[in-house]
Scaffold this active site. Structure first.
Site, PDB file in Angstrom:
ATOM      1  CG  ASN A  90      -7.897   1.633   0.210  1.00 54.39           C
ATOM      2  OD1 ASN A  90      -6.652   1.554   0.182  1.00 54.39           O
ATOM      3  ND2 ASN A  90      -8.845   1.147   1.016  1.00 54.39           N
ATOM      4  CG  HIS A 112      -4.078   0.687   4.222  1.00 47.52           C
ATOM      5  ND1 HIS A 112      -3.428   0.038   3.549  1.00 47.52           N
ATOM      6  CD2 HIS A 112      -5.116   1.378   3.720  1.00 47.52           C
ATOM      7  CE1 HIS A 112      -4.330   0.012   2.332  1.00 47.52           C
ATOM      8  NE2 HIS A 112      -5.074   0.693   2.428  1.00 47.52           N
ATOM      9  CB  CYS A 124      -0.815   0.125   1.184  1.00 47.89           C
ATOM     10  SG  CYS A 124      -0.096  -0.095   2.811  1.00 47.89           S
TER      11      CYS A 124
END
Length: 335
Positions: A299, A278, A143
């Protein structure tokens, strides 16, 4: 005789109730089974054997019950959905989809947007052509690479007028600076440092995403460059607002909960902590119809998650860290 007849009717009624309940249970199970089969078909899920399918069905059923119970609360400002992660436990989900390693030291002492005195009431960098389509990191915990690349794509558009999709795989394969470990996790600041030292990043087309750790290909020509990066002062949402008003910003959040795993729509208000795990990208902000202020966050879990791959997270909360720690470690590339 009357008493015997009444006892017979009562017994008959009880048996009937039991039978009805048993029938209800029987009808319920196939319904969930059918939903699981339909879900498997929709997402192309195939299990290796019957044992695994039974295990995944149980997890799926538990998650469906959790999601439906949550959505019955009309007071919640956001909804959950049975998405592609519905046959994973929360622990499995976190291990495969998150991968931010919190910073050991904050790198920069300068903040170029400190003296910004006025910002727009809303901002959406998508509408200004500075955001590429939502990508999907798959089962690779990188990520951090997607967050850094999205921020770099934004500043490149602002500086050159061209929106170019850049390569996350180049970071996964080639960036071993600091805490960056490919699919095993990393940090956006270290990615920015690598990009600067590497004289830029090549395009997604030149170095496509594979979703696994690979061998670095050093022969790809860079398509965009940065000259450094800066950290937004920690635990100051007002500072983060100045930054996001100026360019897309890499942020780290605590995305460990079930509610994040199954988020579907609305302004997310938690529950979440501040154990950053994250990396995502703040690409705007605004105010919902009910007056709730939010961050617009891109995202990297595909466009099927959340609001077409995005989440709106509550802004201006009481905690100085921001919701889910979003104000703790923001940073951005400079060009």
């Amino acid at each position: 005789m009357a008493s015997t007849y009444q006892c017979f009717l009562a017994a008959f009624f009880i048996v009937g109730v039991w039978a009805s309940q048993a029938t209800s249970r029987t009808l319920l199970e196939p319904s969930i089974s059918e939903r699981h089969e339909q879900w498997m078909a929709r997402y192309g899920r195939v299990y290796k054997d019957v044992a695994e399918e039974e295990q995944r069905f149980k997890i799926f059923k538990d998650n469906v019950e959790l999601i439906e119970s949550f959505n019955k609360d009309a007071g919640k400002p956001y909804k959950l959905s049975v998405n592609e992660f519905a046959d994973q436990t929360n622990e499995e989900f976190r291990e495969s989809r998150n991968g931010y390693i919190p910073s050991l030291t904050r790198g920069s002492s300068t903040f170029m947007y400190e003296n910004v005195s006025a910002v727009p009431s809303t901002m959406d960098w998508r509408k200004k052509g500075a955001v590429t389509p939502v990508k999907d990191q798959g089962q690779c915990g990188c990520c951090w690479a997607f967050s850094a690349v999205a921020a770099m794509e934004g500043i490149t558009k602002l500086k050159t007028g061209k929106l170019v999709s850049l390569s996350e795989q180049e970071l996964v394969d080639c960036d071993t600076s600091g805490q960056d470990q490919g699919c095993e996790g990393g940090l956006m600041d270290d990615a920015f440092q690598f990009i600067q030292q590497n004289q830029g990043l090549t395009t997604e087309a030149n170095y496509p995403y594979k979703g696994v750790d690979g061998t670095c290909n050093t022969k790809k020509a860079p398509a965009a460059k940065i000259n450094g990066y800066e950290d937004v002062p920690a635990n100051r949402e007002k500072a983060l607002l100045k930054a996001v008003a100026s360019q897309p910003i890499s942020v780290a959040i605590d995305a460990s909960g079930n509610a994040f795993q199954f988020y579907s729509s609305g302004v997310f208000t938690g529950d979440c902590g501040t154990n950053l795990d994250h990396g995502v990208t703040a690409v705007g902000y605004g105010t919902a119809n009910d007056g709730t202020k939010y961050w617009l966050v891109k995202n990297s879990w595909g466009s099927g998650w959340g609001e077409n791959g995005y989440i709106r997270m509550q802004r201006d909360v009481d905690a100085k860290e921001g919701l889910c720690g979003i104000a703790m470690e923001p940073s951005y590339p400079t060009a």
